[in-house]
Design a protein around this motif. Structure first.
Motif: not given
Lengths: 170, 170
Positions: A98-103, B154-163, B165-168
């Motif tokens: 899926t397209q990343s919602p973050d990037f 990282h701060a502008s896009r995923v600060k709410d996930r402790d900066y 991007f990549t999810r498990l």
């Protein structure tokens, strides 16, 4: 007992037997979790295995995939050893992408689809190039018809690399 | 000593000093292999670390990527722990992708490009959200200008996930 009663009792018995069989099929067991044809099971702890490489499968699959290998497989890759030695095991994890919602430019994993396993045993699997195959969804092997396609495809395309598509990513 | 001789000797000395400096720069050293700004180095043995997830970066990068994590990072992912604890390290491997010669719908890794590292140390890196960053090509850190872009993005896009991007990947 009247014929109608007997028929109802018979149906009830059949229904009970199906229910018992269904429960048995849902319980983990060596046979229930092993692939048709090959008897391959999901190896313990494969999620901790070392990376071989990622790939993307374009339409119609639209999947991201990552192959990992046990130590025997990784050692063989690093030595460039072909054929792979007995005991080598490769596992391919797959997810719809899926397209990343973050990037926006990134495609990232969505839900998991299949996990596919190749187990090297040159004697046990002599009829299929020394490899046994297993294809799993939610931990359960898919049907025999799907397992009949594994070896034919690997043999037609990558027989010269011991039937293994995935190369070790540099 | 005549002026010409002195000038030649002087040039030879400068040339020797440059040669020595060049040799020193090629030798592994803590400072030479550490990223500007953060002082992050490539962690030993990261290629054996556990998979977090794959991704594909579309044009203009055209890369396949895989993030792996050390045990502290993986444990935090599995617990859903945010922020990540000190000691967590994430490494992203990247390759240009190419169409598989063996299976047309697949994109597979070509040559390696960058390796990017995030190291959690909430005190040392307090000014950048608790993470230190390193971006490496052929084992060497890239320049300071490139490292100045890490935290801002990282701060502008995923600060709410402790900066991160990549999810498990599930």
């Amino acid at each position: 007992m009247k014929p109608v009663q007997a028929a109802v009792l018979g149906l009830a018995t059949v229904a009970t037997l199906f229910a018992v069989a269904s429960i048995a099929a849902d319980k983990p067991s060596a046979s229930g979790n092993a692939s048709p044809i090959y008897g391959v099971t999901l190896p313990d702890g494969y999620r901790k295995w070392e990376l071989v490489g990622p790939a993307l499968e374009s339409a119609p699959l639209n999947e991201l995939r990552t192959v990992v290998g046990n130590q025997i497989a990784i050692d063989a890759y690093q030595r460039g050893q072909l054929p792979f030695p007995d005991g080598a095991v490769l596992v391919k994890l797959a997810w719809k992408y899926t397209q990343s919602p973050d990037f926006e430019p990134a495609l990232v994993p969505a839900h998991a689809t299949t996990v596919q396993v190749m187990v090297k045993d040159s004697k046990k699997y002599a009829a299929s190039g020394g490899w046994g195959y297993g294809r799993f969804i939610n931990g359960k092997p898919v049907d025999e018809a799907q397992h009949q396609t594994c070896f034919a495809c690997h043999a037609s395309r990558v027989k010269d690399r011991d039937y293994v598509f995935t190369r070790l990513a540099p």
